[in-house]
Design an enzyme around this catalytic site. Structure first.
Site, PDB file in Angstrom:
ATOM      1  N   ASP A 164      -3.619  -1.507   5.375  1.00  0.00           N
ATOM      2  CA  ASP A 164      -3.289  -1.428   6.804  1.00  0.00           C
ATOM      3  C   ASP A 164      -4.575  -1.309   7.620  1.00  0.00           C
ATOM      4  O   ASP A 164      -5.374  -0.391   7.425  1.00  0.00           O
ATOM      5  CB  ASP A 164      -2.382  -0.231   7.066  1.00  0.00           C
ATOM      6  CG  ASP A 164      -1.492  -0.423   8.286  1.00  0.00           C
ATOM      7  OD1 ASP A 164      -1.727  -1.381   9.046  1.00  0.00           O
ATOM      8  OD2 ASP A 164      -0.567   0.380   8.483  1.00  0.00           O
ATOM      9  N   ASP A 207      -8.619  -1.892   1.167  1.00  0.00           N
ATOM     10  CA  ASP A 207      -7.588  -1.156   1.877  1.00  0.00           C
ATOM     11  C   ASP A 207      -6.623  -2.176   2.490  1.00  0.00           C
ATOM     12  O   ASP A 207      -6.942  -3.370   2.602  1.00  0.00           O
ATOM     13  CB  ASP A 207      -8.227  -0.287   2.963  1.00  0.00           C
ATOM     14  CG  ASP A 207      -7.210   0.575   3.679  1.00  0.00           C
ATOM     15  OD1 ASP A 207      -6.429   1.255   2.991  1.00  0.00           O
ATOM     16  OD2 ASP A 207      -7.189   0.562   4.909  1.00  0.00           O
TER      17      ASP A 207
END
Length: 333
Positions: free
Chosen positions: A20, A18
């Site tokens: 952010d 992932d």
């Protein structure tokens, strides 16, 4: 909880990361992320950057990663827009029109799959694809609702109700925007982003991963998505999830491994041993005593957290926060 006698960068061929809250926050690099990922690559692990954000093209995401010290090419990026475009290409004839309620990331992905993005419902397009865009207008939502109301297939890139709001409260995410069309038409969308399986499947197809490790900071997208895809996962605490939320997670949101940040890719993860009613990880032992959990020992605080998580996750019903509070507070995290 799982254990690994080798660093995770050696035990898993591809890290599905992932962005952010894991690699960067906004446009600020997460401490230790760039160095950790460089070392993971040097150890032979391939990296793929998997995002629910459908507004940016892979090129834009790769540029941002490079800006924060993590060199990346567009082919290293997998987006929920690409997962949506693949799903639509599998269901529609080549060259079909798709009404886009979103930005360039979604349009680019549809072009790449041989579909034709359009902006109005006038031609009765057979499908609507919606993805987050910060300047999404009422007019675009209205066109999307009109097309869905006329029978168009409704696909949403992701269902995140909120997105990080910087230093303030969260902002509405694409899941909230999807509710506009859904509420107006009574039609629920097919969602392709995490935690649903299409984005995970897109990531596996694009990387050829044999033994993937999902790495994320969110229980409801990254970790649940890994579970839905049958993959192991590493939860890091540089984003939205705190230690208590991890300890009280339901079974479908419990990660395989815990680490403070991406340095967790570079080290072995000790196994938690269950014996005599206790859960022991190196120098720490956690056990349930009545309606409370007790934690004793010393050493690496994350070994204590692993022991406590193992004890908390012994049953499918998540324990109440107050049962864990004292034990968690004793850890120097």
């Amino acid at each position: 909880m799982k254990g690994s006698d080798r660093p995770l960068s050696e035990a898993y061929d591809v890290a599905l990361l992932d962005l952010d809250g894991v690699v960067y926050v906004g446009r600020r690099p997460v401490p230790a992320a760039a160095d950790s990922l460089a070392k993971a690559r040097a150890a032979g692990q391939r990296l793929a950057f998997v995002t629910n954000n459908a507004s940016r093209t892979p090129s834009a995401v790769a540029a941002l990663l490079t800006e924060v010290g993590v060199p990346a090419d567009p082919v290293d990026v997998v987006t929920s827009a690409q997962a949506a475009a693949r799903l639509l290409a599998e269901r529609l004839p080549a060259g079909s029109e798709v009404l886009v309620v979103g930005g360039m990331g979604l349009r680019h992905a549809l072009y790449q799959q041989g579909l034709r993005p359009v902006s109005t419902a006038a031609g009765r397009p057979p499908a609507v694809a919606q993805g987050y865009h910060p300047e999404l207008s009422y007019g675009a939502l209205s066109e999307g609702a009109q097309a869905v109301g006329m029978g168009a297939l409704f696909v949403g890139s992701n269902g995140d109700l909120t997105i990080p709001g910087g230093d303030g409260p969260p902002h509405p995410g694409n899941g909230s925007l999807l509710r506009v069309i859904s509420s107006a038409t009574g039609v629920e969308p097919i969602v392709t982003g995490k935690p649903e399986r299409p984005l995970h499947q897109e990531s596996i197809l694009r990387t050829g991963a044999q033994r993937p490790l999902v790495v994320g900071d969110r229980l409801d997208t990254d970790i649940e998505g890994a579970r839905n895809g049958g993959a192991d996962s590493l939860l890091v605490f540089t984003g939205v999830t705190d230690h208590m939320q991890a300890l009280t997670a339901p079974p479908n949101r419990r990660p395989s491994y815990l680490a403070p940040d991406l340095t967790g890719l570079l080290v072995p993860h000790p196994e938690v041993v269950r014996a005599d009613g206790g859960h022991t990880c190196r120098g720490w032992t956690a056990r349930r005593e009545g309606d409370r959990f007790a934690l004793t020992g010393s050493g690496d605080a994350y070994d204590g957290l692993r022991a406590l998580a193992s004890a908390a996750w012994e049953t499918e019903e998540p324990p109440p926060r107050e049962a864990l509070a004292g034990a968690l507070e004793s850890l120097p995290l």
